[in-house]
Design a protein around this motif. Sequence first.
Motif, PDB file in Angstrom:
ATOM      1  N   UNK A 113      19.824 119.650  91.441  1.00 30.52           N
ATOM      2  CA  UNK A 113      21.257 119.338  91.503  1.00 30.52           C
ATOM      3  C   UNK A 113      21.465 118.030  92.244  1.00 30.52           C
ATOM      4  N   UNK A 114      22.445 117.282  91.816  1.00 32.41           N
ATOM      5  CA  UNK A 114      22.775 116.044  92.509  1.00 32.41           C
ATOM      6  C   UNK A 114      23.242 116.377  93.925  1.00 32.41           C
ATOM      7  N   UNK A 115      22.622 115.763  94.902  1.00 31.05           N
ATOM      8  CA  UNK A 115      22.998 116.036  96.284  1.00 31.05           C
ATOM      9  C   UNK A 115      22.903 114.723  97.055  1.00 31.05           C
ATOM     10  N   UNK A 116      24.046 114.073  97.204  1.00 29.47           N
ATOM     11  CA  UNK A 116      24.040 112.751  97.839  1.00 29.47           C
ATOM     12  C   UNK A 116      24.320 112.891  99.331  1.00 29.47           C
ATOM     13  N   UNK A 117      23.702 112.029 100.149  1.00 27.73           N
ATOM     14  CA  UNK A 117      23.961 112.083 101.586  1.00 27.73           C
ATOM     15  C   UNK A 117      25.368 111.584 101.909  1.00 27.73           C
TER      16      UNK A 117
END
Lengths: 419, 419
Positions: free
Chosen positions: A5-9
């Motif tokens: 899954x896309x998980x951006x900081x």
Amino acid sequence: MQYTDLSTPIRTIMTPGPVEVDPRVLRAMSNPIVGQFDPSFTTIMNEVMEMLRSLFQTKNQWAFPVDGTSRSGIEAVLCSVIEPDDTVLVPIFGRFGYLLTEICERYGANVHTIECEWGTIFKQETIKQKIEEIKPKIVAVVHGETSTGCMQPIDQIGKTCRKHDSLLIVDAVASIGGVEIKVDEWMIDAMIGGTQKCISVPSGLAPITYNNRVEAVIQARKKVERGISTEEDQQLELARKHHFIKSNYFDISMLQDYWGPRRLNHHTEATSMLYALREGLRIILEEGLDQRFRRHLYHEQALITGLEAMGLTLFGEAQSKLPTVTCVEVPDGIDPEFVRSTLLDQFGIEIAKSFGPLEGKIWRIGTMGYSCRKENILFVLGALEAVLLQHGASIHAGKATVAALEYYTEQAATSVLSV
Amino acid sequence: MQYTDLSTPIRTIMTPGPVEVDPRVLRAMSNPIVGQFDPSFTTIMNEVMEMLRSLFQTKNQWAFPVDGTSRSGIEAVLCSVIEPDDTVLVPIFGRFGYLLTEICERYGANVHTIECEWGTIFKQETIKQKIEEIKPKIVAVVHGETSTGCMQPIDQIGKTCRKHDSLLIVDAVASIGGVEIKVDEWMIDAMIGGTQKCISVPSGLAPITYNNRVEAVIQARKKVERGISTEEDQQLELARKHHFIKSNYFDISMLQDYWGPRRLNHHTEATSMLYALREGLRIILEEGLDQRFRRHLYHEQALITGLEAMGLTLFGEAQSKLPTVTCVEVPDGIDPEFVRSTLLDQFGIEIAKSFGPLEGKIWRIGTMGYSCRKENILFVLGALEAVLLQHGASIHAGKATVAALEYYTEQAATSVLSV
């Protein structure tokens, strides 16, 4: 291969863009898709045009985004007006002046430049004299030069352009939405903004506006695509004496037929990005332009106060400073990229380097749009101090954040600004 | 003026795009912004390149999106390879063939066309003979022509192109992600996709891929922007014998330096759109290409079954049909736009009209990507029947939805396809 899954900081983005985006704008993009000619969508298109006119302080009919990043708007405007061998004047005071010359040259213009040292700007009188001298068809100038953190005053140039029938085209990518620009009052013929800076909308659209003088040039070069053109279109095209516009995608005469009442299919408008732009503009107008410009100056001052208290030197003439970008000289013996990567890796803070002759010499700290907030200023000052001290820079310890905090406290006691 | 919160209607979008988008893709865009050179973002860029290679069925190094709508990708590829007076062959079988000629002409190409009646396609032999005859530098061809709902087989053309050192450039905007296209096996030199159709990501990016043959042409025209170019860049540029690329924004030699290991700043990548593309591609690969192509055929068949049961006539040769667009002739005495607006206003369903010679003659019903679902097919059939009956069309009442339902029931009993 499995992709997660896309998980951006979560980042504190203190660069000259792309900057942080209001959560309301991020949410707006989650609205479902509607068709490009759905009345509910064309209503949004019209609302965006109306809001852009307010932002640009213009009564121009034409104010809409080009579907691409900021430089797509610059290229669209320039290539729609430049015919081969047209004379263009470009005053250069940083990297993005070169970009203007580069685009003009590609489209066959005869480009004249004047240059000044990076970190300084031109007297308007100097630009006006050059216009008098070469009488260019187009004057293309950067307003806020992010590469040097300088801002070129341009309010007096339009009158000279009108006198010689020159078109004044302004790259306001880095300043629009953060600094006052009065398109009509300053007699700007065409202007290009960027979304990912002070407008605080993700990169991907380039709002432009242009007046009747520019429209006349474009209409004389008009072309309608075969396959959708009428006989009348084709006859008009045959009667045309001017060169057609070199690009199809950037042909503003076609974009205008799509954004205008004719609603002639050109591209498929970027649905979700337009949702974002609408929400971003709505937030700007809700804040109010005056308040927004004051807010940018207010936090810029806090940042400068902190940086100077730390003993750092600002780059560039103070009187030429772009309020939305603050350039700081890298102290002797400090590796600028090591500082930047420590800020990012340890604090999640991003500041920028610069280009060309300034690469490695300065850092650039943006105070733009939604990123331009008190907590961000205080955080970046504290973080920068800690990283510089850790790397052995000789700066004043314990001063920067306190100075900014005192500035904020004083201002809160005396100012009417609600920030 | 006060602007209300953005509130878009829920539509059933059965057009050839923009189509509905998976809620997971819409949500992905709400992720916060990260900087364009943040390692967390360049990782996303690399993942997108990797996933595009899988979708395009290619081992090409270069597979990335151009920041603009579909035709921005077409123009980027064409203008990066076309030098003035280059010979280009364009087989035309609908509106988007004309678009290719129009772009090629604007960039100074010597364009040769062959045309066939709208609703039909070429024998590959015909195209191959023309290549043998004129030996063009470039063959530019549309794969899925949405204006007519036809698909041009192209698997045999590449070999002839190689023989004459021609480049085969394919516009797969309407077919990629819905229909099989094997870039390497079919010897396609460059291909352009669209996001807002079978990939089911909002409009605003144009994924492209190209091989070493195209790269060689582009590298010979290379230019690095002043202000960021090194001395070595400038020397290489002086040694260059070919015309530089006319557009800065669409200069693929520059885009490649941005997407490649050099990470040379060009534009600011459209952050949120890239999040969307990553999620859209992830969903495609999770479904599996074979399964996805079968799903498109499966629902197309249900739609055709229903339309024919209603007594409507499909437009175009059956053997030339594009599986993702179904064109239907407007029955005698029926106002096509009144039917479309009733569908939209009463049912929230959008179907499309066509262009040029087909405007007013046919409707186009898309079955693309996330819109290509059982409930959508059943809904559009029932709605179209009701509207046509209300407007007095002589069709078979009560047949369409039942026929599609029976098709689905039979298929469920016999098929291994999980849809």
